[in-house]
Write a protein that holds these residues in place. Structure first.
Motif, short mmCIF file in Angstrom:
data_model
loop_
_atom_site.label_atom_id
_atom_site.label_comp_id
_atom_site.label_asym_id
_atom_site.label_seq_id
_atom_site.Cartn_x
_atom_site.Cartn_y
_atom_site.Cartn_z
N MET A 80 0.84 -1.19 0.00
CA MET A 80 0.00 0.00 0.00
C MET A 80 0.88 1.24 0.00
N VAL A 81 0.61 2.15 -0.92
CA VAL A 81 1.34 3.41 -1.02
C VAL A 81 0.31 4.52 -0.98
N THR A 82 0.27 5.28 0.11
CA THR A 82 -0.81 6.25 0.30
C THR A 82 -0.28 7.54 0.91
N GLY A 83 -1.00 8.59 0.69
CA GLY A 83 -0.67 9.86 1.32
C GLY A 83 -1.33 10.03 2.67
N ASP A 84 -2.08 9.01 3.12
CA ASP A 84 -2.84 9.11 4.36
C ASP A 84 -1.97 8.81 5.58
N HIS A 85 -2.60 8.97 6.75
CA HIS A 85 -1.91 8.73 8.02
C HIS A 85 -1.59 7.24 8.17
N PRO A 86 -0.46 6.90 8.80
CA PRO A 86 -0.11 5.48 8.95
C PRO A 86 -1.17 4.64 9.65
N LEU A 87 -1.79 5.17 10.70
CA LEU A 87 -2.81 4.40 11.41
C LEU A 87 -4.01 4.11 10.51
N THR A 88 -4.40 5.13 9.74
CA THR A 88 -5.53 4.94 8.82
C THR A 88 -5.17 3.91 7.75
N GLY A 89 -3.97 4.04 7.19
CA GLY A 89 -3.54 3.11 6.16
C GLY A 89 -3.47 1.68 6.67
N GLU A 90 -2.91 1.49 7.87
CA GLU A 90 -2.80 0.13 8.41
C GLU A 90 -4.17 -0.46 8.71
N ALA A 91 -5.10 0.36 9.21
CA ALA A 91 -6.44 -0.14 9.51
C ALA A 91 -7.13 -0.65 8.25
N VAL A 92 -7.04 0.12 7.18
CA VAL A 92 -7.66 -0.32 5.91
C VAL A 92 -6.95 -1.55 5.38
N ALA A 93 -5.62 -1.56 5.47
CA ALA A 93 -4.85 -2.70 4.97
C ALA A 93 -5.24 -3.98 5.70
N ARG A 94 -5.49 -3.88 6.99
CA ARG A 94 -5.91 -5.07 7.73
C ARG A 94 -7.31 -5.52 7.32
N ARG A 95 -8.18 -4.56 7.09
CA ARG A 95 -9.55 -4.92 6.73
C ARG A 95 -9.63 -5.67 5.40
N VAL A 96 -8.78 -5.31 4.46
CA VAL A 96 -8.87 -5.94 3.13
C VAL A 96 -7.91 -7.11 2.98
N GLY A 97 -7.07 -7.36 3.99
CA GLY A 97 -6.20 -8.52 3.94
C GLY A 97 -4.80 -8.27 3.43
N ILE A 98 -4.45 -7.02 3.16
CA ILE A 98 -3.08 -6.73 2.75
C ILE A 98 -2.12 -6.96 3.91
N VAL A 99 -2.57 -6.63 5.11
CA VAL A 99 -1.79 -6.87 6.32
C VAL A 99 -2.48 -7.95 7.14
N ARG A 100 -1.73 -8.99 7.47
CA ARG A 100 -2.26 -10.09 8.29
C ARG A 100 -1.43 -10.33 9.54
N ARG A 101 -0.16 -9.94 9.48
CA ARG A 101 0.73 -10.17 10.60
C ARG A 101 0.60 -9.02 11.61
#
Length: 945
Positions: A588-609
């Protein structure tokens, strides 16, 4: 960016002074540091705006407010490029030399002229097919153009006017209201709770407030008193003075950055070019060798050349360019049915070799629509169903929180716009919010809870407002409530709860105890840890319609908390799973805040660990290339947040240095440089900007990340099919070449198959079956395999081995048939001429033998390990029809007198056809035996599919 402007004319008068800015737009960092009243003088304007005369003069000086159109190659250049393909060049040279041989020959041989024309016809046919496919794709892509708003409101000579956005000039005073698109880069001089969405430029989804106060210098996009082309006003109103238009805007800067980025060649382009060089070089070398061998035997130069030319033509796969173009075009059409528009044919295959996808967040993984997902009150969560701005869904157990949501809705300036009530393109069939997206989410959740927004506003009309500011972090509205008045307050939980003294939960009102405060803080932290934006809601009863702000925002009664987020698209999770299963890394490459980016990444399965690597733009700035390469080489899940366009392009380049094939998704202008620099740039068609769509090689018409997974699947199938028809095409080239070489070393004076016959096979009998092979559907396990490496060759050892295996069988059969027929006649070799009936029958049998064996060869190459009987011989009707057409054409060449004259052929009897059909089945039978042996040997290890 220029840092100063020329001395302005005083007072914004009607005359343009000699000191007025000339040339390009006077964009300047200095205007940010000026007081609002000084901005007009610095930009040679006034609070009344420009006069019509001055605006016209500046339009002539600065040009239209539009981005420069991308330079497109003229049609004649596009068509001409089709003739620069190496195969085309070889054939054009061969045709020219053949025509020269015809002119110099005495007597002139009409067959030599026919050969020259036939070779040139092949080149023209291939060029026409390739040009038609690319031209069609480009014209379709051009239909997507539209970005800068068509009109805007300005002050001209003190009067508000609506003008075309392209006529906007520096010094114009623009009037902005919620819902307006910003038409140029402007300095804000008047702001009433003005907030803008900068996502197209920065990638950050949250609205940011604007001010008219001067700010210190810094990065242009960080200036809180400026608004920029391509963004939207989402709340409040204001006025701003234009300081940059067209290509001089920040949008234009990114456009130029994208234009400067080189378009990367796809892996297939590189491999096809390499293959063409090798095949063409080998054909020329062997042709020259044959010419040198035949010339000393006493044959004429023309005869020796025609013989050598036959060798060259036998080695060049004339049908390959057309077959490749049409096969890729089939992939384009299949992808179009999955809402993916391919602008460049070779990008189809590039998707199949993708190893890394760099995806942005807002609008690609998410819906770009803030949505309340949780309401908390009285220690109990109340989940909310439904996503986006459509007020469908429900609030679980809504009764206890209905008052909370009513108060939150009253404390909003946004407006919910139903379908059919908007004039913005693309919004007529969906709900949208006019104003701040956070407030829009509150209106939607109130409607879901059963609140009649119109009735509530009518029953409790607003009388006073204390707007939100970044210091208080609160917004308060005062409403008439029967005989009294009520303050409705929303804001940051920490600030608002500190002002509360009472709590009202489930209709019970009491003091706000320490335990209650701790419960509220814990609930807010829990919501925030899930990536939600949390607001607290409170109210207070008042006696006066005009209370002091301190009174209205103290001694409040807390009602509860609301948690919201920009929800992921519902189909994205499955798409991410499919892409990961295919062995493709997602970053994920975004201009958004890290917490927001990580939350979305977890919801869609990009982040699992539990421990992903999160790097910000400032961290990337501190890294040299070696450190960046080390970061990207780590196997951990990676999120890049708060990044700029330059960061994104640098990351893409670093991945490519590591040998990765990189796909980049994006919708904003800030994504354009990376989109163009990537191996495959994927832009959003519905919400994406024109700059992004121009830079990309693929456009998702439905803006769905899920279409990427489908496109990767189809792209992999395209590569598999290309390999299938390469085996098919090159295997019969061996069958054409070996008889000619055998005749040379056996001392036979004529060619066993002429160049014209070879062209008839390559174009008449081979192209259609090859196209049918190119249309084979993806195999079931295509997304369960890892992506191939960038270094993997199109002609791998397994592919070359299979070509030699199948081609060797064909070559042995037709060579044996030729010499059996010639030797059985009893005629000495030296007595043969091209008019000898036995010779004509022999070369006819060679041509027919190759055509029949290729019919069965096409069935063989459909699979690599699986039996064709299991797949079904009749499961690809176009392939059977194409093979039948080739056989019918061969029959016509054998029996039709006009074609006999052209190809120097003779009619064959039933016994000849029976013999050739029997020999033709040998490649299929032999390949079935090979597949059975492979299946018994064990699983495939990198076998070509």
């Amino acid at each position: 960016m220029r840092t100063a402007v020329d001395p302005p004319a005083q007072g914004g008068g009607e005359d343009e002074s000699a000191g007025a800015p000339t040339g390009s737009s006077p964009r300047s960092t200095a205007v940010r540091e000026l007081a609002a009243e000084d901005v007009f003088a610095a930009l040679d304007s006034s609070q009344r705006g420009l006069s019509a005369v001055r605006a016209h003069d500046r339009l002539q000086r600065y040009g239209a407010n539009e981005l420069p159109r991308a330079r497109r190659r003229p049609v004649w250049r596009q068509l001409g490029a089709q003739f620069t393909d190496l195969f085309a060049v070889v054939l054009i040279v061969a045709s020219g030399i053949t025509f020269l041989a015809y002119r110099l020959g005495e007597p002139r041989d009409i067959g030599t002229l026919q050969l020259a024309v036939a070779i040139l016809g092949v080149v023209v046919l291939n060029a026409g097919i390739g040009f038609a496919q690319e031209y069609s794709a480009e014209r379709t892509a051009q239909a997507l153009e539209a970005m800068v708003p068509h009109t805007c409101r300005v002050l001209r000579a003190g009067e508000r006017q609506e003008v075309s956005a392209r006529d906007l000039v520096p010094g114009d005073v623009v009037v902005l209201e919620a819902g307006d698109a910003v038409p140029a880069d402007c300095r804000v001089v008047e702001a009433h709770e003005l907030a803008v969405n900068n996502a197209p430029l920065t990638g950050e989804s949250n609205a940011v407030s604007r001010t008219a106060a001067p700010v210190a210098g810094g990065a242009p996009l960080d200036a809180r008193n400026c608004v920029f082309m391509g963004t939207d006003a989402v709340a409040g109103s204001g006025r701003a003075v234009v300081f940059a238009t067209g290509g001089e805007t920040e949008f234009g800067r990114i456009y130029r950055l994208a234009a400067a980025a080189p378009r990367q060649k796809t892996p297939l382009q590189i491999q096809v070019a390499s293959m063409a060089r090798r095949v063409a070089g080998l054909a020329l070398a062997i042709g020259a060798l044959m010419f040198a061998v035949r010339l000393p035997t006493g044959q004429s130069v023309v005869t020796s050349f025609v013989f050598a030319l036959g060798v060259m033509v036998a080695m060049v796969p004339e049908g390959l360019p057309a077959t490749l173009s049409v096969s890729l075009a089939i992939g384009v059409r299949r992808m179009a049915r999955r809402h993916a528009l391919i602008k460049q044919l070779l990008a189809v295959e590039a998707l199949g070799s993708t190893t890394v996808v760099c995806t942005d967040k807002t609008g690609t993984l998410t819906q770009a629509e803030m949505t309340v997902t949780q309401v908390w009150a009285g220690g109990a969560p109340h989940p909310v169903a439904g996503v986006g701005y459509t007020p469908s869904g429900e609030v679980f157990d809504a009764a206890p929180v209905r008052e909370l949501l009513r108060v939150a809705a009253l404390c909003c300036n946004a407006r919910l716009v139903p379908p059919g009530c908007s004039d913005r393109p693309g919004s007529r069939e969906r709900w949208r919010v006019l104003g701040d997206t956070t407030e829009g989410a509150l209106l939607v959740v109130a409607a879901k809870a059963g609140t009649d927004l119109g009735a509530e506003e009518e029953a409790a009309p607003r009388v006073t407002e204390f707007p939100f500011d970044s210091d208080r972090k609160l917004m308060t509205t005062v409403h008439k409530n029967g005989a009294t008045y009520q303050a409705c307050v929303k804001g940051a939980p920490g600030e608002l709860v500190a002002r509360c003294t009472e709590v009202e939960w489930e209709g019970r009102r009491g003091p706000l105890t320490a335990e209650d405060r701790a419960a509220v803080v814990a609930a807010g932290d829990a919501l925030a840890s899930r990536g939600l934006r949390v607001l607290a809601v409170a109210r207070r009863e008042l006696d006066s319609p005009r209370p002091a702000q301190a009174e209205a925002e103290s001694a409040l009664t807390l009602l509860g908390l609301v948690g919201m987020l920009d929800p992921p698209r519902p189909e994205v999770t499955d798409a991410v799973t499919a892409v990961r299963r295919a062995g493709i890394r997602i970053v994920m490459v975004t201009g958004d805040h890290p917490l927001t980016g990580e939350a979305v990444a977890r919801r869609v399965g990009i982040v699992r660990r539990p421990d992903p690597v999160v790097a910000t733009g400032s961290r990337l700035d501190a890294m040299d290339d070696e450190a960046l390469d080390t970061l990207l080489a780590e196997p951990s899940e990676l999120l890049l947040c708060r990044v700029s366009p330059e960061h994104k392009m640098r990351v893409v380049t670093a991945f490519q240095r590591r040998g990765e094939v990189v796909a980049v998704t994006g919708d904003g202008a800030n994504d354009a440089p990376a989109l163009k620099h990537a191996d495959i740039g994927v832009a959003m068609g519905a919400s994406g900007t024109d700059v992004a769509r121009e830079a990309a090689s693929m456009v998702l018409l439905d803006d769905s990340f899920a279409s990427i997974a489908a496109a990767v699947r189809l792209g992999r199938a395209v590569y598999q099919n290309i390999r299938k028809f390469l085996v098919y095409l090159f295997s019969h080239n061996i069958g054409e070449l070996v008889p000619i070489l055998a005749a040379t070393f056996a001392g036979f004076p004529l060619v066993p198959i002429s160049a014209v016959q070879i062209l008839a096979i390559d174009l008449g009998s081979d192209v259609l079956p090859a196209l049918a092979l190119g249309a084979e559907p993806p195999e079931p396990d295509v997304m369960d395999r890892p992506p191939r490496s960038r270094g993997e060759r199109l002609f791998s050892g397994a592919v070359v081995g299979r070509i030699l295996f199948l081609g060797g069988i064909q070559a042995a059969c037709v060579t044996a048939v030729f010499f059996w027929h010639v030797v059985a006649s009893g005629i000495p070799f030296d007595d043969f001429t091209k008019d000898t009936p036995v010779y004509r029958e022999a070369i006819t049998m060679v041509q027919a033998g190759i055509v029949l064996s290729q019919f069965f060869n096409a069935l063989a190459v459909r699979t690599d390990r699986q039996s064709v009987l299991k797949v079904g011989i009749l499961s690809n009707p176009p392939l059977l029809a194409a093979g039948g057409f080739g056989v019918a054409l061969m029959v016509a060449i054998s029996y039709a007198p006009p074609l006999q004259a052209v190809f120097n052929t003779a009619p064959l009897d039933a016994a000849d056809w029976a013999l050739l059909a029997g020999l033709g089945t040998l490649p299929l039978l032999a390949d079935e035996a090979r597949k059975a042996w492979l299946r018994r040997a064990g699983p495939a290890k990198g076998a070509p599919r």
